[in-house]
Enzyme design. Sequence first.
Site, PDB file in Angstrom:
ATOM      1  N   ALA A   1     -12.836  11.906  19.995  1.00  0.00           N
ATOM      2  CA  ALA A   1     -13.905  10.915  19.827  1.00  0.00           C
ATOM      3  C   ALA A   1     -14.181  10.242  21.170  1.00  0.00           C
ATOM      4  CB  ALA A   1     -13.485   9.875  18.787  1.00  0.00           C
TER       5      ALA A   1
ATOM      6  N   ARG B   1      13.502  10.134  -2.652  1.00  0.00           N
ATOM      7  CA  ARG B   1      14.423  11.264  -2.873  1.00  0.00           C
ATOM      8  C   ARG B   1      15.657  11.144  -1.973  1.00  0.00           C
ATOM      9  NH1 ARG B   1      14.674  16.112   0.075  1.00  0.00           N
ATOM     10  NH2 ARG B   1      15.375  17.951  -1.063  1.00  0.00           N
TER      11      ARG B   1
ATOM     12  N   ARG C   1     -26.601  12.005  16.652  1.00  0.00           N
ATOM     13  CA  ARG C   1     -26.398  10.639  16.163  1.00  0.00           C
ATOM     14  C   ARG C   1     -25.161   9.967  16.756  1.00  0.00           C
ATOM     15  NH1 ARG C   1     -28.062  11.951   9.944  1.00  0.00           N
ATOM     16  NH2 ARG C   1     -30.203  11.198  10.120  1.00  0.00           N
TER      17      ARG C   1
ATOM     18  N   LYS D   1     -24.264   8.810  29.258  1.00  0.00           N
ATOM     19  CA  LYS D   1     -23.961  10.191  29.627  1.00  0.00           C
ATOM     20  C   LYS D   1     -24.965  11.142  29.021  1.00  0.00           C
ATOM     21  CE  LYS D   1     -20.185   9.812  27.631  1.00  0.00           C
ATOM     22  NZ  LYS D   1     -18.863   9.590  27.080  1.00  0.00           N
TER      23      LYS D   1
ATOM     24  N   GLY E   1       0.840  -1.211   0.000  1.00  0.00           N
ATOM     25  CA  GLY E   1       0.000   0.000   0.000  1.00  0.00           C
ATOM     26  C   GLY E   1       0.865   1.247   0.000  1.00  0.00           C
TER      27      GLY E   1
ATOM     28  N   LEU F   1      -9.107   7.135   1.217  1.00  0.00           N
ATOM     29  CA  LEU F   1      -8.896   8.563   1.480  1.00  0.00           C
ATOM     30  C   LEU F   1      -7.698   8.765   2.407  1.00  0.00           C
ATOM     31  CD1 LEU F   1     -10.593  11.305   1.334  1.00  0.00           C
ATOM     32  CD2 LEU F   1     -11.548  10.598   3.506  1.00  0.00           C
ATOM     33  N   GLN F   2      -7.552   7.838   3.344  1.00  0.00           N
ATOM     34  CA  GLN F   2      -6.503   7.961   4.368  1.00  0.00           C
ATOM     35  C   GLN F   2      -5.090   7.785   3.817  1.00  0.00           C
ATOM     36  OE1 GLN F   2      -8.062   5.546   8.052  1.00  0.00           O
ATOM     37  NE2 GLN F   2      -9.156   4.920   6.214  1.00  0.00           N
TER      38      GLN F   2
ATOM     39  N   ARG G   1       1.004  -4.974  -5.102  1.00  0.00           N
ATOM     40  CA  ARG G   1       1.095  -6.173  -4.255  1.00  0.00           C
ATOM     41  C   ARG G   1       1.329  -7.320  -5.231  1.00  0.00           C
ATOM     42  NH1 ARG G   1      -0.485  -4.238   0.631  1.00  0.00           N
ATOM     43  NH2 ARG G   1      -2.179  -2.721   0.685  1.00  0.00           N
TER      44      ARG G   1
ATOM     45  N   ASP H   1       4.683  -4.640   6.186  1.00  0.00           N
ATOM     46  CA  ASP H   1       5.181  -5.945   6.657  1.00  0.00           C
ATOM     47  C   ASP H   1       5.229  -7.007   5.557  1.00  0.00           C
ATOM     48  OD1 ASP H   1       2.431  -6.182   6.644  1.00  0.00           O
ATOM     49  OD2 ASP H   1       2.370  -7.464   8.412  1.00  0.00           O
TER      50      ASP H   1
ATOM     51  N   ASP I   1      -0.204   2.175   8.507  1.00  0.00           N
ATOM     52  CA  ASP I   1      -0.732   1.383   9.622  1.00  0.00           C
ATOM     53  C   ASP I   1       0.082   1.504  10.920  1.00  0.00           C
ATOM     54  OD1 ASP I   1      -2.462   0.509   7.671  1.00  0.00           O
ATOM     55  OD2 ASP I   1      -1.507  -1.451   7.408  1.00  0.00           O
TER      56      ASP I   1
ATOM     57  N   THR J   1       4.229   2.590   5.612  1.00  0.00           N
ATOM     58  CA  THR J   1       2.831   2.152   5.716  1.00  0.00           C
ATOM     59  C   THR J   1       2.077   3.110   6.636  1.00  0.00           C
ATOM     60  OG1 THR J   1       1.347   0.475   6.653  1.00  0.00           O
ATOM     61  CG2 THR J   1       3.581   0.464   7.496  1.00  0.00           C
TER      62      THR J   1
ATOM     63  N   ARG K   1      -5.267  -2.454   9.060  1.00  0.00           N
ATOM     64  CA  ARG K   1      -5.016  -3.879   8.853  1.00  0.00           C
ATOM     65  C   ARG K   1      -4.701  -4.593  10.169  1.00  0.00           C
ATOM     66  NH1 ARG K   1      -3.347  -6.579   4.065  1.00  0.00           N
ATOM     67  NH2 ARG K   1      -2.648  -4.713   3.055  1.00  0.00           N
TER      68      ARG K   1
ATOM     69  N   ASP L   1       2.285  -0.439  11.976  1.00  0.00           N
ATOM     70  CA  ASP L   1       2.260  -1.733  12.652  1.00  0.00           C
ATOM     71  C   ASP L   1       3.581  -2.496  12.580  1.00  0.00           C
ATOM     72  OD1 ASP L   1       2.083  -2.128   9.930  1.00  0.00           O
ATOM     73  OD2 ASP L   1       0.586  -3.707  10.041  1.00  0.00           O
TER      74      ASP L   1
HETATM   75  O1  F6P Z   1      -1.371  -1.629   4.678  1.00  0.00           O
HETATM   76  C1  F6P Z   1      -1.902  -0.429   4.267  1.00  0.00           C
HETATM   77  C2  F6P Z   1      -3.372  -0.545   3.993  1.00  0.00           C
HETATM   78  O2  F6P Z   1      -3.839   0.713   3.609  1.00  0.00           O
HETATM   79  C3  F6P Z   1      -4.200  -1.120   5.146  1.00  0.00           C
HETATM   80  O3  F6P Z   1      -4.483  -0.160   6.125  1.00  0.00           O
HETATM   81  C4  F6P Z   1      -5.397  -1.646   4.411  1.00  0.00           C
HETATM   82  O4  F6P Z   1      -5.970  -2.720   5.099  1.00  0.00           O
HETATM   83  C5  F6P Z   1      -4.826  -2.113   3.115  1.00  0.00           C
HETATM   84  O5  F6P Z   1      -3.615  -1.431   2.923  1.00  0.00           O
HETATM   85  C6  F6P Z   1      -5.708  -1.910   1.902  1.00  0.00           C
HETATM   86  O6  F6P Z   1      -5.065  -2.464   0.814  1.00  0.00           O
HETATM   87  P1  F6P Z   1      -5.497  -2.288  -0.688  1.00  0.00           P
HETATM   88  O7  F6P Z   1      -5.209  -0.884  -1.095  1.00  0.00           O
HETATM   89  O8  F6P Z   1      -4.674  -3.270  -1.424  1.00  0.00           O
HETATM   90  O9  F6P Z   1      -6.964  -2.571  -0.742  1.00  0.00           O
END
Ligand code: F6P
Length: 326
Positions: free
Chosen positions: A190, A24, A166, A215, A14, A257-258, A75, A106, A131, A129, A175, A133
């Site tokens: 949040a 760079r 709401r 609450k 990803g 988006l993230q 991938r 990973d 994540d 990444t 992941r 992680d």
């Molecule tokens: O590992 C990065 C990540 O964005 C994870 O947060 C997410 O589960 C995954 O890749 C999504 O992968 P893809 O873009 O292949 O659907």
Amino acid sequence: MAAIKTIGVLTSGGDAPGMNAAIRAVTRSAIFSGFKVKGIYRGYRGLINDEVIELHSQDVSGIMQKGGTILKSARCKEFTTTDGRRQAYDTMRKHGIDALVVIGGDGSLSGARQFASEFNVPIVGLPGTIDNDLYGTDHTIGYDTALNTVMWCVDHIRDTATSHDRLFFIEVMGRNAGFLALNGALASGAEAAIIPEISTEVDQLAELIKYGFKKRKNSSIVLVAESPITGGAMGLAERVRKEFPQFDTRVTILGHLQRGGSPTAQDRILASRMGAAAIEALLEDQRNVMIGDDDERMIYVPFSKAIRKDKPIDHDLLDILKRLTI
Ligand code: F6P
């Protein structure tokens, strides 16, 4: 071990904001130290399919502020086979590539570890990444930008959540890791984060209903880490609709988006430092290590450690989140 003259660089898995800053930094640090640099398109797939170009200093001009990766990413299933890795090695030899810098998560570093041990290729990894992680590094490249994006999105959803009284479940990436959810919840105020790391310890939704939603607050926002373990935002909303129909529930899945956008200063600096450290590592004869950030220091983390699946979350952060949402 023959002297390294040419270094290949690729981005894999990803994409993450900051990967361009890393490309760079790797390219320019390598050229500065007298190496030639080859860029490989589409990660391991490009290595198998021979998509290789030479990178000069000017080729990486004006890229550090851009999201995504100029080298593209993929991938690659084929690289999990011995045949695929053999083809990748042949491409390396054809282009005179003596060592690799792999920027990815990973899966990418697991592939690097296997490849390095089979073909005796010196490889240095950079943790790229959103994540966060990877074990052995406080931060991964892209995580800070994604966290800021999550915060921005939650701030916007808060407006409508409050206006309509709401309960929103907002699913964030990760992941099976709860870093974005937990810190995203703290950063955006949040009400809770539901994360896989503690899913086996407590029924987080039941706790939330019991202590949280009683609450006087009308609206609530709960960040949910994507994972079969948490049930995801959809699964949790479904449960609430059945068990607690008094709540007006909505779901937002932030999704890809993230992964986009211009990297934050923190990610650009991290990527620049890590890219430079990768070349230092090769100069110091380090092999099969990921560059990690340990309390602002660049360290070498063996691949075997980096890809452990159990990077711990900070339980204090969960306590703080609880305390701050009374
Ligand atoms: O590992 C990065 C990540 O964005 C994870 O947060 C997410 O589960 C995954 O890749 C999504 O992968 P893809 O873009 O292949 O659907």
